[in-house]
Design an enzyme around this catalytic site. Structure first.
Site, PDB file in Angstrom:
ATOM      1  N   SER A   1       0.851  -1.196   0.000  1.00 57.67           N
ATOM      2  CA  SER A   1       0.000   0.000   0.000  1.00 57.67           C
ATOM      3  C   SER A   1       0.882   1.240   0.000  1.00 57.67           C
ATOM      4  O   SER A   1       2.032   1.189   0.457  1.00 57.67           O
ATOM      5  CB  SER A   1      -0.867   0.012   1.267  1.00 57.67           C
ATOM      6  OG  SER A   1      -1.517   1.261   1.423  1.00 57.67           O
TER       7      SER A   1
ATOM      8  N   TYR B   1      -1.869  -0.877  10.511  1.00 55.37           N
ATOM      9  CA  TYR B   1      -2.026  -1.303   9.107  1.00 55.37           C
ATOM     10  C   TYR B   1      -0.755  -0.979   8.331  1.00 55.37           C
ATOM     11  O   TYR B   1      -0.224  -1.820   7.596  1.00 55.37           O
ATOM     12  CB  TYR B   1      -3.233  -0.583   8.504  1.00 55.37           C
ATOM     13  CG  TYR B   1      -3.454  -0.813   7.030  1.00 55.37           C
ATOM     14  CD1 TYR B   1      -3.952  -2.022   6.548  1.00 55.37           C
ATOM     15  CD2 TYR B   1      -3.180   0.195   6.093  1.00 55.37           C
ATOM     16  CE1 TYR B   1      -4.163  -2.229   5.188  1.00 55.37           C
ATOM     17  CE2 TYR B   1      -3.394   0.005   4.733  1.00 55.37           C
ATOM     18  CZ  TYR B   1      -3.888  -1.207   4.288  1.00 55.37           C
ATOM     19  OH  TYR B   1      -4.100  -1.405   2.941  1.00 55.37           O
TER      20      TYR B   1
ATOM     21  N   LYS C   1       2.046  -3.225   6.094  1.00 57.17           N
ATOM     22  CA  LYS C   1       2.377  -2.949   4.695  1.00 57.17           C
ATOM     23  C   LYS C   1       3.871  -2.659   4.537  1.00 57.17           C
ATOM     24  O   LYS C   1       4.460  -2.987   3.509  1.00 57.17           O
ATOM     25  CB  LYS C   1       1.494  -1.809   4.157  1.00 57.17           C
ATOM     26  CG  LYS C   1       0.000  -2.172   4.129  1.00 57.17           C
ATOM     27  CD  LYS C   1      -0.272  -3.399   3.254  1.00 57.17           C
ATOM     28  CE  LYS C   1      -1.730  -3.776   3.124  1.00 57.17           C
ATOM     29  NZ  LYS C   1      -1.968  -4.912   2.223  1.00 57.17           N
TER      30      LYS C   1
END
Ligand SMILES: NC(=O)c1ccc[n+]([C@@H]2O[C@H](COP(=O)([O-])OP(=O)(O)OC[C@H]3O[C@@H](n4cnc5c(N)ncnc54)[C@H](O)[C@@H]3O)[C@@H](O)[C@H]2O)c1
Length: 277
Positions: A146, A160, A164
């Site tokens: 991402s 998160y 990533k």
């Protein structure tokens, strides 16, 4: 359409293929002549994607998998080999998102995110790479990370983002490991794509505790690009063996560039403090 020789007649496995970027990857790869295994924890969704591809004359199957469960992934690998004999492209795309402050988030939040985003990817590599390495010819791994792996101030998404970051590090390391065997590795870094990612916790098992807060709701991401655009960018990146592929809306380009520059600035400043120059 002229089909690239090395895609036509080969097989791709796409995880997280019931919708969003994964479904778009399945459609893009099938349109280029690949047989596609659409795999997802949402078995009905994966089968629907495969049924639609078959109805369009493509070669595809839809299979249930929970990427966080190594046995489930091994079953997927067995099914894939029984059906198609080999895997040339492994797309580790299944992923989940949640929001929350680092200090306030529960360990269960972290474990769920990491079990899908990081351990899920490792499970798939462990299950599919031995077969891929045993073959010759064109083979490639595509991992979905991402733009969040490159943000200098990931407030609210640090957990998160950490998963990533891990995918970027794993992908670059793997690229070094497999390069000598002729297996390419590309890490895809999308941003703001119109998918169900804000409703990721629809798939959160109860074993991983309460749902985290959903400050932006569970609906559509605003001003997003279409998953089909990301899939095209990703496949073109795979075909030119790009180490990293970004795919985000034009309106976000300038801001993202300045965020990445701030990120490197942090390191640059620290390096200057340490070694001068
Ligand atoms: N949408 C965005 O803006 C965006 C931006 C950057 C990165 N991504 C990444 O793209 C990837 C795809 O997400 P998306 O945006 O298409 O969201 P999505 O929610 O539409 O798709 C994710 C898919 O993964 C599946 N999944 C969840 N847990 C799973 C598990 N344990 N095993 C197997 N499948 C599982 C879901 O059922 C779903 O079909 C993710 O890795 C996500 O982090 C998305």
């Amino acid at each position: 359409m002229v089909l690239p020789d090395h895609l036509s007649g080969t097989t791709a496995v796409v995880t997280g293929a019931a919708g969003g970027i994964g479904a778009a990857l399945a459609i893009e790869l099938a349109s280029r002549g690949m047989s596609v295994v659409a795999a997802d924890i949402d078995a009905d969704g994966a089968r629907q994607v495969a049924d639609d591809l078959q109805a369009a004359g493509r070669s595809a199957i839809g299979v249930h998998v929970d990427v966080s469960d190594s046995e489930s992934v091994r079953t997927l690998a067995r099914r894939t080999h029984a059906e198609f004999g080999s895997v040339e492209l492994l797309c580790n795309n299944a992923g989940v998102l949640l929001f929350g402050d680092v200090a306030e988030s529960s360990l269960a939040d972290w474990r769920w995110l990491a079990s899908v985003n990081v351990e899920g990817l490792l499970n798939c590599l462990h299950a599919f790479l031995p077969g891929m390495r045993a073959r010759q010819g064109w083979r490639h791994v595509l991992n979905t990370a991402s733009t969040h792996a490159f943000l200098p101030d990931p407030r609210g998404t640090a957990l998160y983002s950490a998963t990533k970051h891990a995918i970027v590090a794993l992908s670059l390391g793997l690229r070094g490991e497999l390069g000598g065997e002729g297996i390419g590795v590309t890490v895809l870094c999308p941003g703001q794509v119109g998918t169900r990612i804000l409703d990721s916790q629809r798939n959160r098992p109860t074993a991983y505790g309460e749902r985290a807060g959903e400050p932006f709701g569970t609906g559509a991401i605003p001003m997003a690009i279409a998953p089909s655009r990301v899939a095209r960018d990703a496949v073109e990146g795979v075909l030119r063996d790009a180490p990293v592929v970004f795919s985000l809306p034009e309106h976000g380009h300038a801001e993202f560039r300045s965020q990445v520059e701030s990120m490197w600035q942090l390191t640059g400043d620290a390096l200057r403090d340490h070694i001068g120059g």
